[in-house]
Design an enzyme around this catalytic site. Structure first.
Site, PDB file in Angstrom:
ATOM      1  N   HIS A  38      10.881   7.662  -8.288  1.00 56.10           N
ATOM      2  CA  HIS A  38      10.246   8.743  -7.518  1.00 56.10           C
ATOM      3  C   HIS A  38      10.766   9.855  -7.868  1.00 56.10           C
ATOM      4  O   HIS A  38      10.715  11.080  -7.299  1.00 56.10           O
ATOM      5  CB  HIS A  38      10.584   8.552  -5.965  1.00 56.10           C
ATOM      6  CG  HIS A  38       9.999   7.353  -5.554  1.00 56.10           C
ATOM      7  ND1 HIS A  38       8.454   7.337  -5.467  1.00 56.10           N
ATOM      8  CD2 HIS A  38      10.372   6.309  -4.725  1.00 56.10           C
ATOM      9  CE1 HIS A  38       8.010   6.066  -4.785  1.00 56.10           C
ATOM     10  NE2 HIS A  38       9.221   5.547  -4.471  1.00 56.10           N
ATOM     11  N   ASP A  41       5.508  -1.643  -8.010  1.00 54.37           N
ATOM     12  CA  ASP A  41       6.386  -1.130  -6.713  1.00 54.37           C
ATOM     13  C   ASP A  41       5.247  -0.978  -5.666  1.00 54.37           C
ATOM     14  O   ASP A  41       4.403  -0.256  -6.066  1.00 54.37           O
ATOM     15  CB  ASP A  41       7.249  -0.241  -7.027  1.00 54.37           C
ATOM     16  CG  ASP A  41       8.347   0.216  -6.006  1.00 54.37           C
ATOM     17  OD1 ASP A  41       9.365  -0.295  -5.955  1.00 54.37           O
ATOM     18  OD2 ASP A  41       7.868   0.689  -4.927  1.00 54.37           O
ATOM     19  N   HIS A  54       5.225   1.521  -3.696  1.00 52.70           N
ATOM     20  CA  HIS A  54       4.977   2.839  -3.449  1.00 52.70           C
ATOM     21  C   HIS A  54       4.743   3.289  -4.817  1.00 52.70           C
ATOM     22  O   HIS A  54       4.953   2.876  -5.703  1.00 52.70           O
ATOM     23  CB  HIS A  54       6.255   3.429  -2.979  1.00 52.70           C
ATOM     24  CG  HIS A  54       7.113   2.810  -1.941  1.00 52.70           C
ATOM     25  ND1 HIS A  54       8.080   1.671  -2.022  1.00 52.70           N
ATOM     26  CD2 HIS A  54       6.886   3.135  -0.685  1.00 52.70           C
ATOM     27  CE1 HIS A  54       8.673   1.409  -0.707  1.00 52.70           C
ATOM     28  NE2 HIS A  54       7.737   2.131   0.202  1.00 52.70           N
ATOM     29  N   ASP A  92       8.708  -5.139  -3.276  1.00 53.64           N
ATOM     30  CA  ASP A  92       8.817  -4.569  -2.126  1.00 53.64           C
ATOM     31  C   ASP A  92       7.109  -4.668  -1.634  1.00 53.64           C
ATOM     32  O   ASP A  92       6.732  -4.077  -0.502  1.00 53.64           O
ATOM     33  CB  ASP A  92       9.153  -3.214  -1.866  1.00 53.64           C
ATOM     34  CG  ASP A  92       8.631  -2.223  -2.915  1.00 53.64           C
ATOM     35  OD1 ASP A  92       7.683  -2.459  -3.618  1.00 53.64           O
ATOM     36  OD2 ASP A  92       9.384  -0.961  -2.931  1.00 53.64           O
TER      37      ASP A  92
HETATM   38 ZN    ZN Z   1       9.093   0.780  -3.446  1.00 53.24          ZN
END
Ligand code: ZN
Ligand code: ZN
Length: 358
Positions: free
Chosen positions: A132, A168, A170, A257
Protein backbone atom coordinates in the site's frame (compact mmCIF):
# COMPACT_ATOMS: atom_id res chain seq x y z
CA UNK A 1 4.30 -30.91 -10.19
CA UNK A 2 7.74 -29.63 -9.39
CA UNK A 3 9.75 -31.76 -7.01
CA UNK A 4 10.07 -29.13 -4.30
CA UNK A 5 12.31 -31.21 -2.03
CA UNK A 6 15.12 -30.24 -4.38
CA UNK A 7 14.54 -26.50 -4.30
CA UNK A 8 16.79 -24.36 -2.12
CA UNK A 9 14.86 -21.85 -0.01
CA UNK A 10 16.21 -18.72 1.63
CA UNK A 11 14.25 -17.65 4.71
CA UNK A 12 14.85 -14.02 5.66
CA UNK A 13 15.05 -13.91 9.40
CA UNK A 14 16.57 -11.86 12.18
CA UNK A 15 15.44 -10.75 15.63
CA UNK A 16 15.74 -7.20 14.24
CA UNK A 17 12.53 -7.82 12.29
CA UNK A 18 10.68 -7.85 15.60
CA UNK A 19 11.33 -4.18 16.33
CA UNK A 20 7.88 -3.29 15.03
CA UNK A 21 5.49 -1.41 17.28
CA UNK A 22 2.10 -0.19 16.10
CA UNK A 23 0.77 -0.63 19.65
CA UNK A 24 -1.04 -3.45 21.39
CA UNK A 25 -4.46 -2.87 19.86
CA UNK A 26 -3.26 -2.68 16.27
CA UNK A 27 -3.77 -5.74 14.00
CA UNK A 28 0.00 -5.84 13.49
CA UNK A 29 1.07 -5.85 17.10
CA UNK A 30 4.39 -6.72 18.61
CA UNK A 31 4.59 -10.47 18.84
CA UNK A 32 3.33 -11.21 15.32
CA UNK A 33 6.84 -12.01 14.19
CA UNK A 34 7.61 -13.93 17.34
CA UNK A 35 4.48 -15.95 16.68
CA UNK A 36 5.75 -16.74 13.18
CA UNK A 37 9.19 -17.60 14.52
CA UNK A 38 7.72 -19.97 17.13
CA UNK A 39 5.60 -21.60 14.46
CA UNK A 40 8.53 -21.99 12.07
CA UNK A 41 10.57 -23.54 14.90
CA UNK A 42 7.74 -25.85 15.85
CA UNK A 43 7.19 -27.29 12.35
CA UNK A 44 10.92 -27.73 11.81
CA UNK A 45 11.12 -25.66 8.62
CA UNK A 46 14.55 -24.28 9.46
CA UNK A 47 15.93 -27.78 10.10
CA UNK A 48 15.32 -28.87 6.51
CA UNK A 49 18.58 -29.40 4.60
CA UNK A 50 17.32 -27.29 1.67
CA UNK A 51 16.36 -24.28 3.80
CA UNK A 52 18.84 -21.59 4.67
CA UNK A 53 18.35 -18.68 7.06
CA UNK A 54 19.48 -15.46 5.40
CA UNK A 55 20.17 -12.34 7.44
CA UNK A 56 18.36 -9.30 6.05
CA UNK A 57 20.35 -6.25 5.00
CA UNK A 58 19.06 -2.71 5.46
CA UNK A 59 17.28 -1.30 2.42
CA UNK A 60 19.95 0.78 0.65
CA UNK A 61 19.61 4.57 0.58
CA UNK A 62 19.70 4.45 -3.22
CA UNK A 63 16.71 2.14 -3.45
CA UNK A 64 14.90 4.02 -0.71
CA UNK A 65 15.29 7.27 -2.68
CA UNK A 66 14.11 5.53 -5.84
CA UNK A 67 10.88 4.34 -4.26
CA UNK A 68 10.02 7.28 -1.97
CA UNK A 69 10.10 11.07 -2.08
CA UNK A 70 12.58 13.04 0.02
CA UNK A 71 9.72 14.67 1.91
CA UNK A 72 8.17 11.35 2.87
CA UNK A 73 11.50 9.85 3.93
CA UNK A 74 12.15 12.95 6.06
CA UNK A 75 8.72 12.58 7.67
CA UNK A 76 9.41 8.93 8.59
CA UNK A 77 12.84 9.91 9.97
CA UNK A 78 11.32 12.64 12.10
CA UNK A 79 8.64 10.35 13.55
CA UNK A 80 11.34 7.78 14.15
CA UNK A 81 13.43 10.18 16.24
CA UNK A 82 10.62 11.50 18.38
CA UNK A 83 8.14 8.61 18.40
CA UNK A 84 5.46 11.24 17.82
CA UNK A 85 3.10 11.40 14.84
CA UNK A 86 1.40 8.98 12.47
CA UNK A 87 2.35 7.71 9.02
CA UNK A 88 -1.35 7.67 8.18
CA UNK A 89 -4.65 7.42 10.01
CA UNK A 90 -4.41 3.58 10.24
CA UNK A 91 -0.61 3.43 10.50
CA UNK A 92 0.81 4.82 13.73
CA UNK A 93 4.39 5.98 13.99
CA UNK A 94 6.80 4.76 16.66
CA UNK A 95 10.32 5.43 17.80
CA UNK A 96 12.84 3.75 15.48
CA UNK A 97 10.27 3.21 12.72
CA UNK A 98 12.83 4.35 10.12
CA UNK A 99 15.27 1.60 11.04
CA UNK A 100 12.54 -1.01 11.37
CA UNK A 101 11.04 -0.15 7.98
CA UNK A 102 14.44 -0.25 6.29
CA UNK A 103 15.20 -3.69 7.73
CA UNK A 104 11.79 -5.30 7.02
CA UNK A 105 11.77 -3.92 3.47
CA UNK A 106 15.49 -4.60 3.06
CA UNK A 107 14.77 -8.25 3.87
CA UNK A 108 12.78 -8.67 0.66
CA UNK A 109 15.54 -7.05 -1.43
CA UNK A 110 18.11 -9.29 0.28
CA UNK A 111 15.94 -12.19 -0.87
CA UNK A 112 16.06 -10.92 -4.47
CA UNK A 113 19.85 -10.74 -4.30
CA UNK A 114 20.14 -14.24 -2.87
CA UNK A 115 18.10 -15.68 -5.74
CA UNK A 116 19.86 -13.60 -8.39
CA UNK A 117 23.28 -14.65 -7.11
CA UNK A 118 22.28 -18.30 -7.33
CA UNK A 119 22.55 -18.90 -3.58
CA UNK A 120 18.94 -20.12 -3.44
CA UNK A 121 16.09 -20.83 -5.87
CA UNK A 122 13.32 -19.14 -3.89
CA UNK A 123 13.13 -16.79 -0.95
CA UNK A 124 10.49 -16.21 1.71
CA UNK A 125 10.38 -12.77 3.33
CA UNK A 126 7.91 -13.42 6.16
CA UNK A 127 7.67 -9.76 7.12
CA UNK A 128 7.45 -8.28 3.60
CA UNK A 129 4.65 -7.22 1.29
CA UNK A 130 4.10 -3.50 1.96
CA UNK A 131 2.02 -3.02 -1.16
CA UNK A 132 0.00 0.00 0.00
CA UNK A 133 2.98 2.37 0.32
CA UNK A 134 3.29 4.92 -2.51
CA UNK A 135 6.07 7.26 -3.64
CA UNK A 136 4.92 10.13 -1.45
CA UNK A 137 2.99 8.41 1.36
CA UNK A 138 2.64 5.31 3.50
CA UNK A 139 -0.61 3.83 4.82
CA UNK A 140 -2.49 0.57 5.27
CA UNK A 141 0.20 -0.64 7.75
CA UNK A 142 2.87 -0.05 5.07
CA UNK A 143 5.84 2.31 5.39
CA UNK A 144 8.34 1.54 2.57
CA UNK A 145 7.16 -0.42 -0.48
CA UNK A 146 9.49 -3.43 -0.52
CA UNK A 147 7.83 -4.87 -3.62
CA UNK A 148 8.69 -1.74 -5.62
CA UNK A 149 12.21 -1.89 -4.17
CA UNK A 150 12.52 -5.54 -5.29
CA UNK A 151 11.43 -4.62 -8.81
CA UNK A 152 13.95 -1.77 -9.04
CA UNK A 153 16.68 -4.07 -7.76
CA UNK A 154 15.77 -6.54 -10.52
CA UNK A 155 15.69 -3.75 -13.11
CA UNK A 156 19.16 -2.66 -11.97
CA UNK A 157 20.28 -6.21 -12.65
CA UNK A 158 18.86 -6.11 -16.20
CA UNK A 159 15.64 -8.08 -15.65
CA UNK A 160 12.97 -6.94 -18.13
CA UNK A 161 9.85 -8.91 -17.17
CA UNK A 162 8.79 -9.13 -13.54
CA UNK A 163 5.45 -10.65 -12.56
CA UNK A 164 3.89 -9.44 -9.32
CA UNK A 165 1.17 -11.96 -8.37
CA UNK A 166 -0.66 -10.34 -5.47
CA UNK A 167 -3.37 -12.40 -3.72
CA UNK A 168 -3.54 -10.30 -0.56
CA UNK A 169 -7.23 -9.62 0.08
CA UNK A 170 -6.55 -5.89 -0.28
CA UNK A 171 -5.66 -4.34 -3.62
CA UNK A 172 -1.94 -3.65 -4.17
CA UNK A 173 -2.69 0.03 -4.79
CA UNK A 174 0.74 1.39 -3.86
CA UNK A 175 2.63 -1.01 -6.10
CA UNK A 176 0.23 -0.28 -8.96
CA UNK A 177 1.17 3.41 -8.97
CA UNK A 178 4.88 2.70 -9.55
CA UNK A 179 4.49 0.55 -12.65
CA UNK A 180 1.25 1.72 -14.23
CA UNK A 181 3.03 2.76 -17.46
CA UNK A 182 5.63 0.02 -17.42
CA UNK A 183 5.47 -3.17 -19.53
CA UNK A 184 8.53 -4.48 -17.70
CA UNK A 185 6.22 -5.24 -14.78
CA UNK A 186 2.98 -7.21 -14.94
CA UNK A 187 0.94 -6.82 -11.77
CA UNK A 188 -2.01 -9.14 -11.21
CA UNK A 189 -4.01 -8.34 -8.07
CA UNK A 190 -6.88 -10.51 -6.81
CA UNK A 191 -8.74 -8.71 -4.02
CA UNK A 192 -12.02 -8.01 -2.34
CA UNK A 193 -14.28 -5.52 -4.11
CA UNK A 194 -12.85 -1.99 -3.68
CA UNK A 195 -16.39 -0.63 -3.62
CA UNK A 196 -16.36 -1.21 0.16
CA UNK A 197 -12.93 -2.65 0.93
CA UNK A 198 -9.78 -0.71 1.75
CA UNK A 199 -7.95 0.77 -0.17
CA UNK A 200 -10.98 1.47 -2.41
CA UNK A 201 -8.88 1.07 -5.50
CA UNK A 202 -8.20 -1.76 -7.93
CA UNK A 203 -11.08 -1.59 -10.40
CA UNK A 204 -11.19 -3.85 -13.45
CA UNK A 205 -10.98 -0.83 -15.76
CA UNK A 206 -7.60 0.21 -14.33
CA UNK A 207 -5.46 -1.74 -16.78
CA UNK A 208 -2.35 0.45 -17.04
CA UNK A 209 -1.47 3.31 -19.39
CA UNK A 210 0.75 4.01 -22.38
CA UNK A 211 3.12 1.14 -23.10
CA UNK A 212 2.03 -0.38 -19.76
CA UNK A 213 -1.56 -0.74 -20.97
CA UNK A 214 -2.75 -4.28 -20.24
CA UNK A 215 0.03 -5.05 -17.78
CA UNK A 216 -2.03 -4.08 -14.74
CA UNK A 217 -4.74 -6.63 -14.05
CA UNK A 218 -7.30 -6.19 -11.28
CA UNK A 219 -9.72 -8.96 -10.36
CA UNK A 220 -12.15 -7.96 -7.58
CA UNK A 221 -14.30 -10.48 -5.70
CA UNK A 222 -17.64 -9.99 -3.94
CA UNK A 223 -17.94 -10.48 -0.20
CA UNK A 224 -18.00 -14.14 0.94
CA UNK A 225 -16.25 -15.49 -2.17
CA UNK A 226 -14.77 -18.89 -1.38
CA UNK A 227 -12.38 -21.45 -2.87
CA UNK A 228 -14.61 -22.51 -5.80
CA UNK A 229 -15.16 -19.10 -7.41
CA UNK A 230 -11.61 -18.03 -6.61
CA UNK A 231 -10.19 -21.08 -8.32
CA UNK A 232 -12.42 -20.47 -11.34
CA UNK A 233 -11.07 -16.91 -11.71
CA UNK A 234 -7.50 -18.07 -11.12
CA UNK A 235 -7.69 -20.79 -13.79
CA UNK A 236 -9.38 -18.54 -16.33
CA UNK A 237 -7.01 -15.60 -15.98
CA UNK A 238 -3.62 -16.48 -14.56
CA UNK A 239 -2.22 -19.32 -16.73
CA UNK A 240 -2.85 -17.62 -20.10
CA UNK A 241 -1.42 -14.31 -18.87
CA UNK A 242 1.70 -15.88 -17.35
CA UNK A 243 2.24 -17.99 -20.45
CA UNK A 244 1.96 -14.91 -22.64
CA UNK A 245 4.22 -12.73 -20.46
CA UNK A 246 6.95 -15.31 -19.79
CA UNK A 247 8.20 -13.61 -16.61
CA UNK A 248 11.89 -13.70 -15.75
CA UNK A 249 11.16 -13.34 -12.04
CA UNK A 250 7.97 -13.87 -10.02
CA UNK A 251 7.18 -11.96 -6.82
CA UNK A 252 4.33 -13.76 -5.06
CA UNK A 253 2.11 -12.34 -2.29
CA UNK A 254 0.03 -15.28 -1.04
CA UNK A 255 -2.93 -13.52 0.63
CA UNK A 256 -3.31 -15.04 4.06
CA UNK A 257 -5.87 -12.35 4.89
CA UNK A 258 -8.27 -13.80 2.29
CA UNK A 259 -8.71 -16.79 4.63
CA UNK A 260 -12.18 -17.15 6.16
CA UNK A 261 -10.88 -16.87 9.71
CA UNK A 262 -9.34 -13.47 8.94
CA UNK A 263 -12.06 -10.96 9.68
CA UNK A 264 -10.26 -7.81 8.60
CA UNK A 265 -11.89 -8.62 5.23
CA UNK A 266 -14.67 -10.87 3.97
CA UNK A 267 -13.37 -13.51 1.58
CA UNK A 268 -13.71 -17.12 2.73
CA UNK A 269 -10.76 -19.05 1.31
CA UNK A 270 -9.23 -22.08 3.03
CA UNK A 271 -5.61 -23.18 2.92
CA UNK A 272 -6.62 -25.63 0.16
CA UNK A 273 -6.87 -22.62 -2.15
CA UNK A 274 -3.67 -21.12 -0.77
CA UNK A 275 -1.94 -24.43 -1.52
CA UNK A 276 -3.37 -24.49 -5.03
CA UNK A 277 -2.23 -20.92 -5.76
CA UNK A 278 1.22 -21.50 -4.27
CA UNK A 279 1.89 -24.74 -6.12
CA UNK A 280 0.70 -23.32 -9.43
CA UNK A 281 2.83 -20.19 -9.05
CA UNK A 282 5.78 -22.36 -7.96
CA UNK A 283 5.36 -24.51 -11.08
CA UNK A 284 5.19 -21.37 -13.23
CA UNK A 285 8.45 -20.14 -11.72
CA UNK A 286 10.17 -23.37 -12.75
CA UNK A 287 8.54 -23.38 -16.16
CA UNK A 288 9.13 -19.75 -17.15
CA UNK A 289 11.53 -18.06 -14.73
CA UNK A 290 14.35 -20.56 -14.16
CA UNK A 291 12.78 -21.13 -10.74
CA UNK A 292 13.26 -17.49 -9.72
CA UNK A 293 10.50 -16.88 -7.19
CA UNK A 294 10.25 -14.62 -4.17
CA UNK A 295 7.48 -14.80 -1.57
CA UNK A 296 6.65 -11.66 0.39
CA UNK A 297 3.91 -12.63 2.74
CA UNK A 298 1.69 -9.52 2.95
CA UNK A 299 -1.33 -9.49 5.26
CA UNK A 300 -2.70 -12.10 7.65
CA UNK A 301 -4.02 -10.99 11.01
CA UNK A 302 -5.64 -14.08 12.46
CA UNK A 303 -2.92 -15.98 14.28
CA UNK A 304 -4.03 -19.49 13.42
CA UNK A 305 -4.79 -18.95 9.74
CA UNK A 306 -1.63 -16.86 9.30
CA UNK A 307 0.51 -19.76 10.55
CA UNK A 308 -1.44 -22.30 8.53
CA UNK A 309 -0.99 -20.17 5.42
CA UNK A 310 2.73 -19.67 5.91
CA UNK A 311 3.20 -23.39 6.66
CA UNK A 312 1.26 -24.28 3.53
CA UNK A 313 3.37 -22.04 1.28
CA UNK A 314 6.59 -23.26 2.86
CA UNK A 315 5.54 -26.88 2.42
CA UNK A 316 4.83 -26.26 -1.27
CA UNK A 317 8.24 -24.68 -1.85
CA UNK A 318 10.43 -26.86 0.33
CA UNK A 319 8.74 -30.25 0.56
CA UNK A 320 8.13 -29.68 4.28
CA UNK A 321 5.56 -32.14 5.60
CA UNK A 322 2.88 -29.76 6.85
CA UNK A 323 -0.88 -29.91 6.50
CA UNK A 324 -3.24 -27.63 8.45
CA UNK A 325 -6.37 -29.20 9.99
CA UNK A 326 -9.50 -29.50 7.81
CA UNK A 327 -11.33 -26.20 7.55
CA UNK A 328 -14.99 -25.41 7.08
CA UNK A 329 -15.76 -21.86 5.92
CA UNK A 330 -19.08 -20.41 7.07
CA UNK A 331 -20.50 -20.14 3.53
CA UNK A 332 -20.44 -21.93 0.21
CA UNK A 333 -20.33 -19.88 -2.95
CA UNK A 334 -23.93 -19.14 -3.89
CA UNK A 335 -25.52 -18.30 -7.23
CA UNK A 336 -25.14 -14.58 -6.76
CA UNK A 337 -21.42 -14.90 -5.98
CA UNK A 338 -20.87 -17.11 -9.02
CA UNK A 339 -22.69 -14.68 -11.25
CA UNK A 340 -20.66 -11.69 -10.11
CA UNK A 341 -17.33 -13.51 -10.32
CA UNK A 342 -18.10 -14.86 -13.81
CA UNK A 343 -19.09 -11.38 -14.83
CA UNK A 344 -15.89 -9.84 -13.46
CA UNK A 345 -13.71 -12.51 -15.10
CA UNK A 346 -15.44 -11.87 -18.45
CA UNK A 347 -14.83 -8.11 -18.09
CA UNK A 348 -11.14 -8.64 -17.28
CA UNK A 349 -10.77 -10.94 -20.29
CA UNK A 350 -12.53 -8.49 -22.61
CA UNK A 351 -10.22 -5.67 -21.60
CA UNK A 352 -6.90 -7.48 -21.21
CA UNK A 353 -6.76 -10.56 -23.40
CA UNK A 354 -6.95 -8.83 -26.82
CA UNK A 355 -3.86 -6.78 -25.86
CA UNK A 356 -1.89 -10.05 -25.62
CA UNK A 357 -3.65 -11.68 -28.61
CA UNK A 358 -5.32 -14.18 -26.28
ZN1 ZN B 1 -4.13 -7.27 3.09
ZN1 ZN C 1 11.06 -24.77 -6.55
Amino acid sequence: MTNSGQCRIGFLWSPLLETFDFGRKHPIRVGRFKLLRDFVDEVGFLDLPNVEVITPELLSEDLLKTIHSEEYIAKVQQISETGIGDIDIDTPGFRNIYFNSRIVSGASVTGIKSVQSGLVDHFVSPTGGFHHAKFGAGGGFCIFNDIAACVYELKNQGIKRVLIADFDVHHGNGTQTYFYNDPEVMQISFHEDPEWMFPHDGYIQDIGEGSGRGYNINMPFPMDSGDAVYRYAFDELIPPLVDSYQPEFIIFIPGFDAHYKDRLAHLTLTTDMIRYIASTIHDFAHEYSSGKLGVVTGGGYHHESLCWGLGTVMSVLSGLDFEPPPQQPPFDDNEETWEEVKNNVALVKDLIFPIFNL
